[in-house]
Design a protein around this motif. Structure first.
Motif, mmCIF file in Angstrom:
data_model
loop_
_atom_site.group_PDB
_atom_site.id
_atom_site.type_symbol
_atom_site.label_atom_id
_atom_site.label_comp_id
_atom_site.label_asym_id
_atom_site.label_seq_id
_atom_site.Cartn_x
_atom_site.Cartn_y
_atom_site.Cartn_z
ATOM 1 N N LEU A 169 3.448 -12.792 -5.484
ATOM 2 C CA LEU A 169 2.707 -13.124 -6.644
ATOM 3 C C LEU A 169 3.213 -14.235 -7.203
ATOM 4 C CD1 LEU A 169 1.854 -9.373 -8.036
ATOM 5 C CD2 LEU A 169 0.204 -10.875 -7.178
ATOM 6 N N ALA A 170 4.245 -14.240 -7.371
ATOM 7 C CA ALA A 170 4.957 -15.619 -7.975
ATOM 8 C C ALA A 170 4.857 -16.603 -7.410
ATOM 9 C CB ALA A 170 6.683 -15.588 -7.879
ATOM 10 N N ILE A 171 4.600 -16.790 -6.305
ATOM 11 C CA ILE A 171 4.292 -18.091 -5.277
ATOM 12 C C ILE A 171 2.676 -18.196 -5.268
ATOM 13 C CG2 ILE A 171 6.546 -17.907 -4.173
ATOM 14 C CD1 ILE A 171 4.960 -17.148 -1.501
ATOM 15 N N GLY A 172 1.649 -17.382 -5.726
ATOM 16 C CA GLY A 172 0.434 -17.683 -5.598
ATOM 17 C C GLY A 172 -0.242 -16.859 -4.623
ATOM 18 N N TRP A 173 0.322 -15.822 -4.018
ATOM 19 C CA TRP A 173 -0.409 -14.717 -3.319
ATOM 20 C C TRP A 173 -1.310 -13.611 -4.177
ATOM 21 C CZ3 TRP A 173 0.356 -9.458 -3.241
ATOM 22 C CH2 TRP A 173 -0.182 -8.699 -2.415
ATOM 23 N N ARG A 174 -2.433 -13.339 -3.803
ATOM 24 C CA ARG A 174 -3.051 -12.580 -4.725
ATOM 25 C C ARG A 174 -3.829 -11.581 -3.632
ATOM 26 N NH1 ARG A 174 -0.717 -14.442 -7.590
ATOM 27 N NH2 ARG A 174 -0.878 -15.626 -9.562
ATOM 28 N N ALA A 175 -3.753 -10.099 -3.945
ATOM 29 C CA ALA A 175 -4.451 -9.127 -3.153
ATOM 30 C C ALA A 175 -5.997 -8.973 -3.636
ATOM 31 C CB ALA A 175 -4.026 -7.719 -3.290
ATOM 32 N N ASN A 176 -7.070 -9.428 -2.948
ATOM 33 C CA ASN A 176 -8.402 -9.666 -3.516
ATOM 34 C C ASN A 176 -8.990 -8.553 -3.283
ATOM 35 O OD1 ASN A 176 -7.645 -12.527 -4.364
ATOM 36 N ND2 ASN A 176 -7.776 -13.152 -2.172
ATOM 37 N N GLY A 177 -8.536 -7.574 -2.382
ATOM 38 C CA GLY A 177 -9.440 -6.151 -2.370
ATOM 39 C C GLY A 177 -9.268 -5.290 -3.444
ATOM 40 N N SER A 178 -10.021 -4.328 -3.262
ATOM 41 C CA SER A 178 -9.908 -3.331 -4.150
ATOM 42 C C SER A 178 -8.357 -2.499 -4.487
ATOM 43 C CB SER A 178 -10.996 -1.977 -3.912
ATOM 44 O OG SER A 178 -10.654 -1.425 -2.668
ATOM 45 N N VAL A 179 -8.417 -1.582 -5.352
ATOM 46 C CA VAL A 179 -7.120 -1.273 -5.476
ATOM 47 C C VAL A 179 -6.885 -0.165 -4.360
ATOM 48 C CG1 VAL A 179 -5.855 0.794 -7.090
ATOM 49 C CG2 VAL A 179 -7.078 -1.171 -8.069
ATOM 50 N N GLY A 180 -8.064 0.630 -4.030
ATOM 51 C CA GLY A 180 -8.003 1.333 -2.908
ATOM 52 C C GLY A 180 -7.538 0.678 -1.340
ATOM 53 N N ALA A 181 -8.306 -0.591 -1.192
ATOM 54 C CA ALA A 181 -7.988 -1.212 -0.225
ATOM 55 C C ALA A 181 -6.457 -1.861 0.108
ATOM 56 C CB ALA A 181 -8.901 -2.322 0.096
ATOM 57 N N THR A 182 -5.926 -2.003 -1.286
ATOM 58 C CA THR A 182 -4.673 -2.736 -1.504
ATOM 59 C C THR A 182 -3.602 -1.476 -0.992
ATOM 60 O OG1 THR A 182 -5.211 -4.217 -3.096
ATOM 61 C CG2 THR A 182 -2.924 -3.515 -2.991
ATOM 62 N N LEU A 183 -3.819 -0.179 -1.558
ATOM 63 C CA LEU A 183 -2.934 0.784 -1.349
ATOM 64 C C LEU A 183 -3.126 1.215 0.142
ATOM 65 C CD1 LEU A 183 -3.813 3.104 -4.549
ATOM 66 C CD2 LEU A 183 -1.557 1.786 -4.088
ATOM 67 N N GLY A 184 -4.273 0.993 0.731
ATOM 68 C CA GLY A 184 -4.223 1.466 2.107
ATOM 69 C C GLY A 184 -3.540 0.257 2.972
ATOM 70 N N ALA A 185 -3.670 -1.045 2.722
ATOM 71 C CA ALA A 185 -2.595 -1.871 3.363
ATOM 72 C C ALA A 185 -1.134 -1.763 3.299
ATOM 73 C CB ALA A 185 -3.137 -3.389 2.827
ATOM 74 N N MET A 186 -0.811 -1.245 2.276
ATOM 75 C CA MET A 186 0.689 -0.915 1.800
ATOM 76 C C MET A 186 0.853 0.556 2.464
ATOM 77 S SD MET A 186 0.875 -1.119 -2.486
ATOM 78 C CE MET A 186 2.678 -0.946 -2.483
ATOM 79 N N GLY A 187 -0.114 1.356 2.736
ATOM 80 C CA GLY A 187 0.283 2.583 3.564
ATOM 81 C C GLY A 187 0.440 2.114 5.150
ATOM 82 N N LEU A 188 -0.335 1.061 5.776
ATOM 83 C CA LEU A 188 -0.352 0.900 6.889
ATOM 84 C C LEU A 188 1.212 0.141 7.384
ATOM 85 C CD1 LEU A 188 -3.842 -0.748 7.759
ATOM 86 C CD2 LEU A 188 -2.888 1.687 8.684
ATOM 87 N N ILE A 189 1.593 -0.598 6.295
ATOM 88 C CA ILE A 189 2.830 -1.382 6.588
ATOM 89 C C ILE A 189 3.973 -0.398 6.344
ATOM 90 C CG2 ILE A 189 4.579 -3.122 5.304
ATOM 91 C CD1 ILE A 189 1.770 -4.445 4.014
ATOM 92 N N LEU A 190 3.708 0.400 5.469
ATOM 93 C CA LEU A 190 5.048 1.701 5.562
ATOM 94 C C LEU A 190 4.937 2.444 6.748
ATOM 95 C CD1 LEU A 190 5.189 2.286 1.751
ATOM 96 C CD2 LEU A 190 6.799 1.016 2.773
ATOM 97 N N LEU A 191 3.643 2.875 7.038
ATOM 98 C CA LEU A 191 3.617 3.631 8.631
ATOM 99 C C LEU A 191 4.080 2.881 9.624
ATOM 100 C CD1 LEU A 191 2.416 5.911 10.013
ATOM 101 C CD2 LEU A 191 0.248 4.609 10.452
ATOM 102 N N LEU A 192 3.962 1.526 9.726
ATOM 103 C CA LEU A 192 4.759 0.894 10.478
ATOM 104 C C LEU A 192 6.268 1.012 10.488
ATOM 105 C CD1 LEU A 192 4.829 -1.135 13.169
ATOM 106 C CD2 LEU A 192 4.561 -3.008 11.527
ATOM 107 N N ARG A 193 6.656 0.861 9.433
ATOM 108 C CA ARG A 193 8.184 0.925 9.032
ATOM 109 C C ARG A 193 8.620 2.145 9.339
ATOM 110 N NH1 ARG A 193 13.199 0.359 9.651
ATOM 111 N NH2 ARG A 193 14.571 0.329 7.992
ATOM 112 N N PHE A 194 8.010 3.303 9.202
ATOM 113 C CA PHE A 194 8.413 4.597 9.526
ATOM 114 C C PHE A 194 8.576 4.940 11.131
ATOM 115 C CE2 PHE A 194 7.738 9.256 10.222
ATOM 116 C CZ PHE A 194 8.851 9.766 9.508
ATOM 117 N N ALA A 195 7.711 4.369 11.751
ATOM 118 C CA ALA A 195 7.792 4.411 13.308
ATOM 119 C C ALA A 195 8.873 3.618 13.568
ATOM 120 C CB ALA A 195 6.440 3.961 13.814
#
Length: 276
Positions: free
Chosen positions: A142-168
């Motif tokens: 966010l500090a360098i200009g990135w933005r999550a342009n999707g909905s709140v639900g889509a953003t949380l879903g993206a975070m969930g996929l990233i953390l699922l990869l980390r758990f594996a």
């Protein structure tokens, strides 16, 4: 005349779901307390990830072509989020390897605690740090200009996929830590991290690679997570005609589950055979 000697009862094995949960919480707390007393490793990990973002955003960004003329920094960050999960393998591996090498794991195994709790506690602690890492990386984005342009639900879903990869990947790290020792563990993990991270679509379009190499990059589990999260965040990304690209959202779930199905049992079996 014979004398009967009373033998001490064997220590409890720590079985039962309640004991597993209690012991897992205790060992998770041990890892967190260790990090509080010795935060250098965590700080170095976060600093490395932040430097990676700044290097790509400000040093290499001008040379990168972004699909459809979109923002390079919005294109960059989903790849960086996933990359930080890859680089977390080394922290897990080194922590497990160090405990085994110093005899800490043997001491735990001799105590009346649930055997599974030792691995679960490590996995939970590393997942908590993964959440912190992801939040920090999103704030840097966010500090360098990135933005999550999707909905709140889509953003949380993206975070969930990233953390699922980390758990594996945590279970990959646990298994490697149980198998390798010392500098062997560090070298082995780095040998895995960098090809897995950079041979993907995180920074370069697979279509620009030789055909066979591009196919490997597209089928890299990291690529599926990056593609799916770019869509969910509403950020620009590479296209592609292959089946795995068209079904990236599905594969972003399937790949971590496959990794778990392979490495979780391997880690458990290796842990059970440590004293053999």
């Amino acid at each position: 005349m014979t004398a009967t000697l009373d033998r001490p009862a064997p220590a409890a094995t720590g079985g039962g779901l309640g004991n597993v949960l209690t012991d897992s919480v205790t060992l998770t707390g041990r890892s967190l307390a260790h990090w509080v007393r010795n935060p250098a490793t965590l700080i170095a990990s976060l600093a490395f990830n932040i430097v990676m973002v700044l290097m790509f955003a400000f040093l290499f960004g001008g040379a990168m072509a972004v699909p459809d003329g979109g923002s390079y920094r919005e294109f960059l960050m989903p790849g960086m989020f996933a990359m930080t999960m890859i680089f977390g393998i080394s922290m897990t591996t080194i922590a497990i390897s160090t405990d085994v090498e110093r005899g800490v794991t043997d001491r735990f195994r001799s105590m009346p605690m649930a055997p599974a709790a030792i691995l679960i506690g490590r996995a939970v602690a590393d997942m908590l740090f993964a959440v912190v890492t992801l939040v920090v990386m999103m704030l840097v984005g966010l500090a360098i200009g990135w933005r999550a342009n999707g909905s709140v639900g889509a953003t949380l879903g993206a975070m969930g996929l990233i953390l699922l990869l980390r758990f594996a990947l945590i279970w990959v790290g646990i298994f490697l830590g149980l198998v390798m020792r010392g500098q062997e563990a560090v070298a082995g993990v780095q040998t895995l991290e960098f090809p897995l991270g950079f041979l993907s679509n995180a920074f370069v379009a697979p279509s620009t690679m030789p055909g066979w190499l591009g196919a490997i990059a597209e089928w890299n589990p990291l690529s599926s997570t990056v593609t799916a999260t770019r869509v969910l965040f509403g950020n620009p990304g590479w296209g592609g005609d292959s089946w795995v690209v068209a079904n990236a959202s599905l594969m972003a779930v399937v790949w971590p589950l496959v990794i778990l199905a392979v490495f979780l049992p391997l880690a458990v079996r290796r842990y059970a055979s440590l004293s053999d």
